[in-house]
Design an enzyme around this catalytic site. Structure first.
Site: not given
Ligand code: IVH
Length: 375
Positions: A96, A131, A50
């Site tokens: 939310l 957020k 990765d």
């Protein structure tokens, strides 16, 4: 290699060095792919593999015009689809509730305490995190292997974008570590960083292609490409912050689960923190708001969640939002710029409206260069 190490080494790379490194990585990753897929005999760990892919993708993001035709990011063996298939989410993807004021936040905590019948002196630990302004995605792993990547859609049913999800370097194809539950659904935000967004738009302008209004639009447009090789050429990133179906929980708290996500190979938001009371939550909100412009990606508030999963379970949901989480939004963004001219627009009826011609400025994620002055 960590992302920070990447960043410093890659930031200092010349074009020639980048070209040589991309050629070397294409060859090396190709060799590991053959050992893994054709010979079933890998010679490096999943994490090391990765890291090679992530290094390749990071160099490509910095030098988009050096992306090779045989780039490993494109080599996922997938063909363009006619249209995305629909997928039913095993658990709905919720929204939310919002808080706009400090009082909304203290009311939220009071409601939780009442619901749980917690005394004023009993601890109620909350998590706080930015957020992210992107689009949410749900990633299903079966026996540790990515089996499905889906958009949120209407929350019940999304679109199958697995082949596109596989091109995002922050998303592991196989979960790392031991004791991985048989079914894991990791949810989080696909987003585009500011520097990658500017580089993409510069590249789009050069080739006469669509210019994106903001990083969210660019991320959404890039994830929803029918041809995964186009998605692979777009610098998408992902933060893991929630989950759907899990056959076992790796920890009894929100923070513990996010920590498990990091161990399994996901990027998690570095600002994620624990708060013991409203004062700490509001201090976090103010600190993040102050750092907003320098984070390197768009956010539009902070999210608070109850840390204990047994509390989350008891609190449950109202309509389509959990009672145990809330988004504390930032006030609408303001910006200053220069008024360069005033034009007069004449409408169909002959009505005249003055229009301000502004020096372009980004506000709330869009570039503003005109404003009507009807008021
Ligand atoms: S938690 C059940 N955490 O906000 C709670 N959502 O308004 C699941 N979002 O659809 C969401 N950053 O796209 C959570 N740190 C964060 C987030 C976040 C952005 C978005 C997400 C979700 C929407 C809900």
């Amino acid at each position: 290699m960590s992302r920070a190490k990447h960043a410093s080494d890659i930031a200092a790379m010349s074009r020639e060095e980048a070209m040589a490194e991309l050629a070397r990585l294409a060859e090396e990753i190709g060799r590991h792919d053959a050992r893994y897929y054709q010979e079933d005999a890998p010679t490096i760990s999943d994490a090391a593999y990765d890291a090679l892919r992530q290094r390749n993708a990071a160099i490509e993001a910095r030098f988009p015009d050096l992306v090779r035709a045989d780039s490993p990011t494109h080599r996922i063996g997938a063909k363009p689809v006619e249209k995305f298939g629909k997928v039913q989410h095993a658990r709905p993807m919720l929204s939310l509730d919002n808080a706009f004021t400090e009082e909304d936040v203290t009311d939220f905590l009071d409601r939780i305490r009442r619901f749980l019948r917690l005394g004023a002196s009993e601890p109620l630990t909350m998590t706080a995190e930015p957020k992210i302004d992107g689009l949410s995605a749900s990633l299903r792993y079966e026996e540790g292997q990515l089996s499905l990547g889906a958009t949120r859609g209407d929350g019940q049913e999304g679109e199958n974008v697995t082949q596109n999800i596989l091109t995002i370097p922050d998303i592991p194809h196989k979960l790392r570590g031991r004791n991985i539950p048989a079914i894991v659904e990791v949810r989080g935000e696909v987003y585009m960083a500011h520097e990658d967004f500017s580089a993409l738009n510069a590249r789009q302008a050069k080739t006469g292609e669509k210019i994106f209004a903001n990083p969210r639009n660019a991320a959404a447009g890039s994830l929803r490409q029918l041809d995964p090789s186009i998605t692979a050429s777009r610098p998408l990133r992902f933060f893991a912050y929630a989950w759907g179906e899990m056959s076992a929980m790796p920890a009894p708290t929100q923070a513990g689960i996010v920590e498990a996500f990091a161990q399994w190979g996901f990027a998690i938001n570095p600002h994620f923190t624990l708060c013991e009371n409203a004062q700490e939550m509001l201090a976090f909100y103010r600190a993040i708001e102050a750092k907003r412009a320098s984070l390197g990606y768009d956010i539009y508030g902070v999210v608070y969640k109850v840390n204990r999963l047994d509390f989350q379970e008891r609190l449950g949901f109202i309509a389509r939002s959990p009672r145990w989480a809330i988004a504390h939004k930032f006030p609408a963004e303001r910006a200053q710029t220069l008024l360069e001219a005033i034009d007069i627009q004449v409408g169909r009826t002959g009505a005249m409206t003055p229009v301000a011609k502004l020096r372009p400025v980004t506000v709330g994620g869009v570039v503003v260069s005109n404003a009507t002055l009807h008021n």
